[in-house]
Write a protein that holds these residues in place. Structure first.
Motif, short mmCIF file in Angstrom:
data_model
loop_
_atom_site.label_atom_id
_atom_site.label_comp_id
_atom_site.label_asym_id
_atom_site.label_seq_id
_atom_site.Cartn_x
_atom_site.Cartn_y
_atom_site.Cartn_z
N ASP A 87 12.31 -4.84 87.58
CA ASP A 87 12.50 -3.39 87.61
C ASP A 87 11.80 -2.84 88.84
O ASP A 87 10.68 -3.25 89.17
CB ASP A 87 11.92 -2.77 86.34
CG ASP A 87 12.09 -1.25 86.29
OD1 ASP A 87 13.05 -0.74 86.92
OD2 ASP A 87 11.27 -0.58 85.64
N SER B 64 10.69 0.86 90.49
CA SER B 64 10.55 2.27 90.14
C SER B 64 9.96 3.07 91.28
O SER B 64 9.20 2.55 92.10
CB SER B 64 9.65 2.43 88.91
OG SER B 64 10.16 1.76 87.79
N SER C 218 6.92 8.03 86.75
CA SER C 218 7.71 6.98 87.40
C SER C 218 9.08 6.88 86.76
O SER C 218 9.25 7.19 85.58
CB SER C 218 6.99 5.62 87.34
OG SER C 218 7.04 5.08 86.04
N TYR C 219 10.06 6.44 87.56
CA TYR C 219 11.45 6.35 87.11
C TYR C 219 12.13 5.17 87.79
O TYR C 219 11.98 4.98 89.01
CB TYR C 219 12.20 7.65 87.45
CG TYR C 219 13.49 7.84 86.70
CD1 TYR C 219 13.53 8.60 85.53
CD2 TYR C 219 14.68 7.27 87.16
CE1 TYR C 219 14.71 8.78 84.84
CE2 TYR C 219 15.87 7.44 86.47
CZ TYR C 219 15.88 8.20 85.31
OH TYR C 219 17.06 8.38 84.61
N SER C 220 12.85 4.37 87.02
CA SER C 220 13.55 3.21 87.57
C SER C 220 14.62 3.63 88.58
O SER C 220 15.39 4.56 88.33
CB SER C 220 14.21 2.40 86.45
OG SER C 220 13.26 1.87 85.57
N TYR D 40 17.49 3.23 82.31
CA TYR D 40 16.42 3.43 83.27
C TYR D 40 15.12 3.75 82.54
O TYR D 40 15.09 4.60 81.64
CB TYR D 40 16.76 4.57 84.24
CG TYR D 40 18.10 4.39 84.91
CD1 TYR D 40 18.22 3.70 86.11
CD2 TYR D 40 19.27 4.88 84.31
CE1 TYR D 40 19.46 3.50 86.71
CE2 TYR D 40 20.51 4.69 84.90
CZ TYR D 40 20.60 4.00 86.10
OH TYR D 40 21.84 3.81 86.68
#
Length: 207
Positions: free
Chosen positions: A153, A155, A177-179, A190
């Motif tokens: 992943d 991010s 945080s975000y994928s 996500y």
């Protein structure tokens, strides 16, 4: 989320580093085609709680600019709430455990009396475990869905920190945080996590 960092000064070839340990608690969500993950019941998708622990190394390149590297364990995932076929409220949750390696760029923004630390960067994470907690009212085979979460992943991460005591050794902050890419082989999913952090620095002068 609460994050505690104990910092130690290291000197190496006249370059100053800050090394810290960390522990924190997060609000975590899975975004995207979430309805495909759970059993076929009409329900609501929520966030749940996550945990993180690890280490941090920071080095200033100038008075107000620095870089930071982290190594941490972090739990991500999500929660599904629905009404069972017997009319009782029930839950299913997905828990994803990662080893994460954030690499961050930071800026110190001076205010009238104190300052803000603003950080952004990327975090690579390696999946080490995945599991689903299924309601007793709605048992089904989750093996295929869990086995198709991707091992990797990437991010985007953003942090803001602010000193909250006079000595400026204790800081409070917010992390998000975000994928950037889907975390599942079949569905567009996500990771998203966010929370409040606490940092403690042994030496005020490193900031």
């Amino acid at each position: 989320m609460f994050l505690f960092v104990s910092s130690i000064d290291l000197q190496s070839q006249n370059k100053e580093f800050i090394v810290g340990g960390m522990i924190g608690f997060y609000g975590i969500h899975i975004e995207g085609d979430v309805e495909n993950l759970y059993s076929s019941s009409n329900g609501t998708f929520w966030g749940t709680g996550g945990f993180s622990a690890g280490f941090n190394v920071k080095r200033y390149f100038s008075k107000n600019i620095y870089g930071a590297f982290e190594l941490r364990y972090i739990r991500k995932g999500g929660l599904y709430e629905f009404v069972s076929n017997v009319g009782i409220q029930a839950y299913e949750s997905i828990k994803l455990d990662y080893i994460e390696f954030p690499l961050l760029f930071g800026v110190k923004a001076n205010l009238k009396k104190k300052y803000l630390l603003i950080e952004t960067g990327l975090a690579y994470a390696r999946l080490i475990n995945s599991k689903m907690l299924v309601s007793d009212f709605n048992r089904w085979n989750v093996t295929d869905k869990l086995s198709n979460f991707k091992e990797n992943d990437l991010s985007w991460v953003a942090n803001i920190k602010y000193p909250i005591i006079k000595s400026e050794k204790l800081l409070i902050g917010f992390r998000f945080s975000y994928s950037l890419f889907t975390i599942h082989n079949y569905y567009k999913l996500y990771n998203m996590d966010y929370g409040v952090e606490l940092y403690y620095l042994f030496n005020r002068n490193v900031n």
